[in-house]
Design an enzyme around this catalytic site. Sequence first.
Site, PDB file in Angstrom:
ATOM      1  CE  LYS A 110      -7.633   1.745   1.120  1.00  0.00           C
ATOM      2  NZ  LYS A 110      -6.980   0.218   1.945  1.00  0.00           N
ATOM      3  CG  HIS A 125      -4.093  -0.212  -1.717  1.00  0.00           C
ATOM      4  ND1 HIS A 125      -3.954   1.040  -1.565  1.00  0.00           N
ATOM      5  CD2 HIS A 125      -3.112  -1.078  -0.830  1.00  0.00           C
ATOM      6  CE1 HIS A 125      -4.425   1.227  -0.321  1.00  0.00           C
ATOM      7  NE2 HIS A 125      -3.700  -0.130  -0.141  1.00  0.00           N
ATOM      8  CB  SER A 156      -1.093  -0.402   0.924  1.00  0.00           C
ATOM      9  OG  SER A 156      -0.781  -0.143   2.803  1.00  0.00           O
TER      10      SER A 156
HETATM   11  C1  PLP Z   1      -6.781  -0.077   3.609  1.00  0.00           C
HETATM   12  C2  PLP Z   1      -6.196  -1.095   3.368  1.00  0.00           C
HETATM   13  C3  PLP Z   1      -7.304  -1.828   4.407  1.00  0.00           C
HETATM   14  C4  PLP Z   1      -7.974  -1.873   5.830  1.00  0.00           C
HETATM   15  O1  PLP Z   1      -9.489  -1.897   4.761  1.00  0.00           O
HETATM   16  P1  PLP Z   1     -10.338  -0.533   5.408  1.00  0.00           P
HETATM   17  O2  PLP Z   1     -11.286  -1.288   4.711  1.00  0.00           O
HETATM   18  O3  PLP Z   1     -10.289   0.240   5.260  1.00  0.00           O
HETATM   19  O4  PLP Z   1     -10.389  -1.074   6.756  1.00  0.00           O
HETATM   20  C5  PLP Z   1      -6.000  -3.891   4.836  1.00  0.00           C
HETATM   21  N1  PLP Z   1      -5.940  -3.686   3.705  1.00  0.00           N
HETATM   22  C6  PLP Z   1      -5.017  -3.228   3.354  1.00  0.00           C
HETATM   23  C7  PLP Z   1      -3.840  -3.827   2.249  1.00  0.00           C
HETATM   24  C8  PLP Z   1      -5.244  -1.480   3.140  1.00  0.00           C
HETATM   25  O5  PLP Z   1      -4.465  -0.584   2.758  1.00  0.00           O
END
Ligand code: PLP
Length: 401
Positions: free
Chosen positions: A242, A207, A179
């Site tokens: 996302k 992502h 990320s």
């Molecule tokens: C954003 C993210 C999460 C968390 O997900 P949320 O739905 O925002 O709680 C988990 N793993 C990765 C790699 C992330 O970037």
Amino acid sequence: MTWLDDFDTRLAERQAAHLIRRRRVVEPAGGARLQVDGRELLAFCSNDYLGLAGHPALRDAVHAAVDRYGVGSGASPMVSGHSAANAALEQELAAFVQLPRALYFYAGYATNASIVPALVGPGDAIFSDALNHACLIDGARLSKAAIRRYDHADLAALDAALAAEPARRKLILSDAVFSMDGDIADIPALIALAERHDALLLVDDAHGFGVLGPQGRGALAAVGRTGAGASERVIYMATLGKARGVAGAFVAGPQRLVEWLLQATRSYTFATAAPALLAEALRASLRVVAGEEGDQRRAHLHALVARLRDGLAPGADAAVDAAGWRLLPSDTPVQPLVIGENAPALAVMQQLHDAGLWVPAIRPPTVAPGTARLRIALSAAHTLADVDRLVAALRRAARGG
Ligand SMILES: *Cc1c(COP(=O)(O)O)cnc(C)c1O
């Protein structure tokens, strides 16, 4: 002095180390623009990679869902919270990622923090990439299994650690797209290691889902490891806040593994179910992502990535080269520009902000000391002109503003 006074000291220490985080109150201002403290900023800090968070089809789905279901779900999915909308979403997610079964969760962080302890416990072993997301790390700690951390993407080290491991249950954890770096894990090689060492592999595709692979089916589909190519040893996890523009997460994989997670994951059992209105927004998002419009949005996103990389490539601008800034290799919408120390990274962020651009500086402990960076996140909501504006502002900042 009481324990309470410690908090002042500890906050002051963070302040001195440039580690204090501040939230800003934002409102959407069209496209990738946000209204922030009375000012309009062009934002490069959202993970809404396909620009779907404000999409009319998703809004309409939410309105219709509120009329049908109301707002709250009222109970855990194990009691009366498993709505027809949530059930349909799970079926559609499983079909979309071409895996036997899916389980829909409220939030990605809670998903990983709780499925890892559902899979392994004391006496078992976890193998975790050094750059994994915090929620995988926290899940590993909660599980009380032994944690063997391997250097980022060092699969020879992982192979050796798996071979040397006496524990019977071995679980490999990896982000699919890292990320803060934007690079993609070697998923076929990870699967091969899991198979060779009788281990399981949990892949977090927060992502990649919606962005990578045919129709945005994600990082596993991108390497042909779904459908007939799926491995029995893989649990796929992806988030829905996302590229999918809503909120939540899901896990998908073999029938018996998903059934086990349904039975054993405490944050699933003991949390109120996600509201049906979110599931309906997600079903609408799925139709957009999988359709022609999704292809167009992904193609546009790739064009934006190429434009940014051309603008910041070594040799493209003498001042950027001289500043020693380094755009990490990445084909994903996560485009990190490593600046180095915390203070200069914050200074560049401020210069961009003065120019009406919002790019977050990411500092330790989120990234390693000395690698503070601007995490540029591109979205299909950006235009090519938006990216040109960012490149020009960065080149000016490299000349000292
Ligand atoms: C954003 C993210 C999460 C968390 O997900 P949320 O739905 O925002 O709680 C988990 N793993 C990765 C790699 C992330 O970037």
